[in-house]
Design an enzyme around this catalytic site. Structure first.
Site, PDB file in Angstrom:
ATOM      1  CG  ASP A  94      -1.769   1.189   1.382  1.00 25.65           C
ATOM      2  OD1 ASP A  94      -2.386   1.591   0.379  1.00 25.65           O
ATOM      3  OD2 ASP A  94      -1.825   1.758   2.486  1.00 25.65           O
TER       4      ASP A  94
ATOM      5  CG  ASP B 148      -2.024   7.569   1.114  1.00 30.51           C
ATOM      6  OD1 ASP B 148      -1.064   8.319   0.874  1.00 30.51           O
ATOM      7  OD2 ASP B 148      -3.077   7.597   0.457  1.00 30.51           O
TER       8      ASP B 148
END
Length: 263
Positions: free
Chosen positions: A21, A23
């Site tokens: 991922d 963020d």
């Protein structure tokens, strides 16, 4: 479906696929929040915040970016805000490890941020060549200087936001890479994340795979609840993969070092 951004193809011999991922996994905060600091008063007006609908975050960010353009926030200001975001603790050590073992690991980003944010940050940090592909929402500046954001794809997964199901992306990528690699599957699939939308792809992994949820973040709490029987009633299903919580990228490195030694 939107085309992912791609780096030069790596060797087909990589033994492990590792997905990240973006963020609060690669970077230490949410990139959308960082960009809002370029707005007048470093905040959004209440009327704009009130328009947000659960499960429609991409739609919300389209309005946020339109608002920033209306307020005269130019590309330079947005880029500067992104480039100031620090990496998560230990991320540099993790990236150093992946560079040193590039023949063992194929790395991919799967994120509900957007292409402009991610590409800008990765290039500033010198990390773009690490990733074979970046799967994220398309975004780019139009002729009027406005950053235009679009959804990644449509899907039928009830668990995920309307613009992106990371499990669909993962399954399609694995199928394509299996064909491109001449029928040779990856030895293991590894997933590093933090958020609620990282749970869905985690549930697609098998008993020989590893999921790295950031400790005490939503992904970790949801997977722990599922492991304890909290998946009943429409919640996350059972996790088949091994779960290794992390607080620093060095926690992930410690696990990856063990995998590389197990030849």
């Amino acid at each position: 479906m939107a085309a992912p951004t791609t780096a030069p193809a790596t060797s087909n011999g990589n033994r492990f696929l590792i997905l990240f991922d973006f963020d609060e996994t690669i970077i230490a905060e949410n990139s959308d929040d960082a960009v809002v600091r370029a707005a007048p008063g470093q905040r959004l007006p209440d009327w704009l915040m009130a328009l947000y609908r659960e499960g429609h975050y991409n739609e919300h960010m389209q309005r946020v970016l339109a608002y920033l353009a209306e307020q005269g926030v130019a590309e330079d200001a947005i880029r500067a805000a992104l480039e100031k975001i620090p990496p998560t603790p230990g991320l540099a050590a993790l990236f150093h490890f992946l560079r040193a073992h590039e023949h063992d690991y194929e790395a991919v980003v799967v994120s509900d941020a957007n292409a402009y944010f991610i590409e800008t940050w990765l290039r500033r940090f010198g990390a773009r060549p690490l990733f074979r592909q970046v799967f994220t929402n398309p975004a780019g500046f139009d002729g009027a200087g406005r950053l235009v954001l679009r959804p990644f794809h449509a899907h039928s997964c009830a668990r995920c936001p309307d613009n992106m199901c990371k499990q669909v992306i993962l399954r399609e990528y694995l199928a394509r890479r299996l064909e491109e690699r001449g029928g040779r599957a990856f030895q293991q699939v590894l997933y590093v994340g933090d958020g609620a939308n990282d749970v869905c792809p985690s549930l697609a992994l098998g008993p020989g795979d590893v999921v790295f949820p950031r400790r005490d973040f939503p992904m970790h709490r949801l997977l722990e609840a599922a492991a304890g029987g909290g998946g009943a009633g429409g919640g996350p299903g059972p996790l088949k993969a091994q779960m290794v919580p992390w607080s620093s990228g060095e926690d992930v490195v410690a696990c990856l070092q063990t995998l590389v030694k197990e030849r």
